[in-house]
Scaffold this active site. Structure first.
Site, PDB file in Angstrom:
ATOM      1  N   GLU A 294       0.822  -1.222   0.000  1.00 33.02           N
ATOM      2  CA  GLU A 294       0.000   0.000   0.000  1.00 33.02           C
ATOM      3  C   GLU A 294       0.849   1.262   0.000  1.00 33.02           C
ATOM      4  O   GLU A 294       0.694   2.146  -0.843  1.00 33.02           O
ATOM      5  CB  GLU A 294      -0.929  -0.005   1.220  1.00 33.02           C
ATOM      6  N   ASP A 298       1.335   4.096  -2.969  1.00 35.49           N
ATOM      7  CA  ASP A 298       0.877   5.476  -2.781  1.00 35.49           C
ATOM      8  C   ASP A 298       1.997   6.479  -3.019  1.00 35.49           C
ATOM      9  O   ASP A 298       1.806   7.508  -3.691  1.00 35.49           O
ATOM     10  CB  ASP A 298       0.328   5.661  -1.365  1.00 35.49           C
ATOM     11  N   SER A 546      -6.913   1.877  -4.320  1.00 36.85           N
ATOM     12  CA  SER A 546      -5.716   2.373  -3.641  1.00 36.85           C
ATOM     13  C   SER A 546      -4.777   3.054  -4.635  1.00 36.85           C
ATOM     14  O   SER A 546      -3.979   3.918  -4.245  1.00 36.85           O
ATOM     15  CB  SER A 546      -4.978   1.217  -2.962  1.00 36.85           C
ATOM     16  N   ASP A 589     -15.699  10.893 -19.572  1.00 33.69           N
ATOM     17  CA  ASP A 589     -16.837  10.063 -19.186  1.00 33.69           C
ATOM     18  C   ASP A 589     -16.548   8.586 -19.467  1.00 33.69           C
ATOM     19  O   ASP A 589     -16.103   8.226 -20.555  1.00 33.69           O
ATOM     20  CB  ASP A 589     -18.080  10.517 -19.948  1.00 33.69           C
ATOM     21  N   ILE A 590     -16.822   7.750 -18.479  1.00 27.50           N
ATOM     22  CA  ILE A 590     -16.624   6.303 -18.607  1.00 27.50           C
ATOM     23  C   ILE A 590     -17.997   5.661 -18.794  1.00 27.50           C
ATOM     24  O   ILE A 590     -18.886   5.822 -17.951  1.00 27.50           O
ATOM     25  CB  ILE A 590     -15.942   5.714 -17.363  1.00 27.50           C
ATOM     26  N   GLY A 608     -22.675  10.234 -18.390  1.00 28.93           N
ATOM     27  CA  GLY A 608     -22.863  11.092 -17.230  1.00 28.93           C
ATOM     28  C   GLY A 608     -22.410  10.398 -15.955  1.00 28.93           C
ATOM     29  O   GLY A 608     -21.722   9.378 -15.981  1.00 28.93           O
ATOM     30  N   ASP A 610     -22.303   8.021 -12.800  1.00 30.10           N
ATOM     31  CA  ASP A 610     -22.835   6.697 -12.497  1.00 30.10           C
ATOM     32  C   ASP A 610     -22.170   6.194 -11.225  1.00 30.10           C
ATOM     33  O   ASP A 610     -21.093   6.665 -10.840  1.00 30.10           O
ATOM     34  CB  ASP A 610     -22.593   5.721 -13.654  1.00 30.10           C
TER      35      ASP A 610
END
Length: 631
Positions: A294, A298, A546, A589-590, A608, A610
């Site tokens: 982690e 990061d 993450s 947009d996905i 839009g 979601d």
């Protein structure tokens, strides 16, 4: 109005007066709907035993917190960017003198000597040691001892009652039904396998540096191409970016340097600025992906994307023995969140100095740490892990940080519509792997944080295409859905209403919060699949939201850099701005993919907003232009 608890809270809180005449002046303040899994009631608590009763007072003016926050965060406001100081916030929200005197007088009238009653230094809590018999009489309740399968015991009650005139001044009372969570339920953040954690498919044998391979291997060059991040910071002396880690999660400097030599040469010889909170340190006693993955992820990507010119603060939180919770971190960056004798719920939060020995024995960090302008956290709970009152109180603190100009980012979760560990809700409020009700994450559902979901590059797609990404459906699924605790904030109502009207989820109301009145998440998304990360001397492929949160945090930090260079304020709480019409078209947009969980395909990514990828991924050039146009 403040985004408060709503009538569809899964753990019911009754507000009607009880029918029994003897209790007619009293209302139920909190009530448990089910004993948590793994716990059983074993006996009544001894009547003469001492209870350290702690009464959390309602903070003043919280009903106006939306109004205050929108005033400095909405792009149409004349006060946009005019953030508050910590002192202004403390003065505005401290519980009123009326609340203190009302509760104190009630205690005295019920036979407790005034010298037994203590008020915390921040006026947020009233503390009094009472016998079990006194507490039961005071709150019309019964205290029992509950035993966990591990052998640990907790004192709690099934419900407690307060007079109506007192209830109006009290948030919650400890110990109460909130006690009896799984041992170290919240302050085990950072322990392997607890909460939101990145996943890996193992090591890779070749060095990957080409844009043509971004559908299989994500490296910094892929992210810069996907989101148009071409920028050299110029305000690094006054800008700030922070990443929060919870011990025993820790980065290895050797991993950071291995990554730098291959993907970010300007980081060679650099390390994050370590800020220790409650004894936190970059431990090296335990190593491996479960302990280093982690933090390595990061910092390698967060530091690389803001370049070596910008220092990155590592908030290493909690020691190796007690660990830490989000509340422990919040105590450190905002002293007003602390209280006399620590002020946290020790069934959820770590206690410092360590009362059991062997851990950090210094004083609890309370207001000792300066918050960065952007703070990214890749950890999280299931909303149902926490009581509504606990979650709401913490959520209000994020609003205060927004007032101070801090951008708070949280990963949305990696199990789609299910909770961490792929558990789902049951009608009685418990969580199991065979549950059927969608299980949202926290703090992502808090209306005052920005929740970040995950995308992936489509197999065979080029990052140079118009839209090469879809919702992440490899190894992890982007967390998303609708809160069971928090009402829908006004800033997202138009976007979410459009989704519900045009793409209504085809699930019965018994499976998800279909009221159309609850906080919806995530807000945005970023790539969360196939990251090349140096972990313990080898490169591994890593997946998860993450990945998405620190990448988004780095991009927002670069926008802050440009605003600060222009003599403007940091962007602060971004949600009212990014959902506004002024920022239409500022996100990629996905529209492909979904987030399976709880035996379903989850929600679909659509045109839009979601509940899989939010508004979409960041378009840095457009966002930069729009934010520079604001005052």
């Amino acid at each position: 109005m403040r985004c408060s608890l709503t009538t569809f809270v899964t753990l019911s809180l009754a507000v009607a007066s009880l029918a029994r005449p003897a209790l007619s002046p009293y209302n139920v303040h909190e009530k448990r709907s089910a004993i948590p899994a793994g716990w059983s009631q074993t006996r009544r608590h001894e009547s003469a035993a001492t209870l350290p009763l702690r009464i959390a007072l309602k903070q003043n003016n919280l009903e106006f917190i939306d109004e205050y926050l929108y005033d400095v965060s909405h792009p149409k406001s004349s006060n946009y960017g005019k953030h508050w100081s910590a002192g202004e916030i403390a003065r505005k929200f401290s519980p009123s003198d009326e609340s203190i005197s009302t509760v104190r007088d009630w205690l005295v009238e019920n036979g407790l000597a005034s010298e037994r009653i203590r008020v915390s230094s921040t006026k947020g809590w009233i503390n009094v040691d009472v016998t079990v018999e006194e507490a039961e009489r005071l709150m019309n309740t019964e205290y029992n001892v509950y035993t966990h399968v591990s052998g640990q015991e907790h004192v709690a009650c099934e419900a407690y009652h307060l007079p109506e005139q007192i209830s109006a001044h009290v948030d919650f009372v400890l110990p109460s039904r909130r006690s009896g969570s799984p041992p170290e339920a919240s302050h085990s953040l950072g322990q392997p396998g607890v909460g939101i954690t990145p996943k890996t498919t193992g090591t890779i044998s070749q060095l990957v540096t080409e844009l043509e391979q971004c559908d299989e291997y994500i490296t910094p060059i892929c992210l810069r191409a996907l989101y148009g991040l071409v920028y050299e910071p110029v305000s690094t002396d006054i800008n700030s970016f922070g990443v929060v880690e919870y011990t025993p999660q820790a980065y290895l400097q050797s991993d950071l340097q291995m990554f730098a030599m291959n993907y970010s040469t300007d980081l060679i010889g650099k390390e994050p600025v370590m800020v220790s909170i409650d004894g936190g340190y970059a431990q090296t006693e335990y190593q491996g992906f479960d302990y280093n993955g982690e933090s390595d992820l990061d910092l390698q990507y967060g530091m690389t994307l803001v370049t070596g010119k910008q220092n990155v603060t590592l908030y290493q939180t909690g020691d190796m023995v007690e660990g830490a919770s989000f509340n422990n971190f919040l105590d450190a960056i905002d002293g007003s969140y602390c209280t006399f004798e620590g002020g946290d719920d020790y069934s959820q939060d770590a206690e410092y100095p360590d009362p059991y020995g062997g851990g950090y024995e210094g004083p609890e960090d309370c207001g000792t740490v300066t918050p960065a302008y952007v703070i990214s956290t890749s950890y999280g709970y299931n909303e149902a892990d926490l009581t509504p009152f606990y979650a709401e109180r913490q959520c209000a603190e994020y609003a205060k940080l927004g007032l101070m100009g801090v951008t708070i980012l949280y990963s949305s979760g990696d199990d789609g519509v299910a909770g961490n560990g792929d558990v789902c809700l049951n009608p009685d409020g418990t969580q199991t792997v065979n549950g059927t009700m969608f299980n949202p994450s926290f703090p992502g559902v808090c209306p005052y944080v920005t929740s970040v979901g995950a995308t992936m590059v489509k197999p065979g797609a080029s990052v140079l295409e118009a839209q090469p990404e879809m919702a992440c459906m490899e190894v992890i699924y982007s967390g998303g859905g609708f809160s069971n605790y928090f009402a829908m904030p006004s800033y997202q109502k138009t976007a979410v209403d459009y989704y519900l009207e045009n793409y209504p989820p085809d699930y019965p109301a018994t499976m998800w919060n279909s009221t159309g009145m609850s906080r919806a998440f995530p807000d945005i998304a970023a790539n969360g699949a196939n990251y090349v990360v140096a972990v313990d001397g080898e490169f591994e492929l890593v997946y998860g939201t993450s990945c998405s949160s620190p990448v988004s945090g780095a991009i927002f930090t670069m926008i802050n850099d440009a605003r600060l260079a222009a003599g403007k304020s940091p962007i602060g709480f971004i949600n009212p701005t990014i959902y506004s019409t002024d920022f239409a078209g500022a996100f990629n947009d996905i529209t492909e993919g979904s987030n399976p969980g709880c035996g379903t395909e989850g929600y679909n990514a659509t045109v839009g907003w979601d509940p899989v990828t939010g508004l979409g991924t960041l378009n840095f050039p457009v966002l930069l232009e729009k934010w520079l146009a604001l005052p």
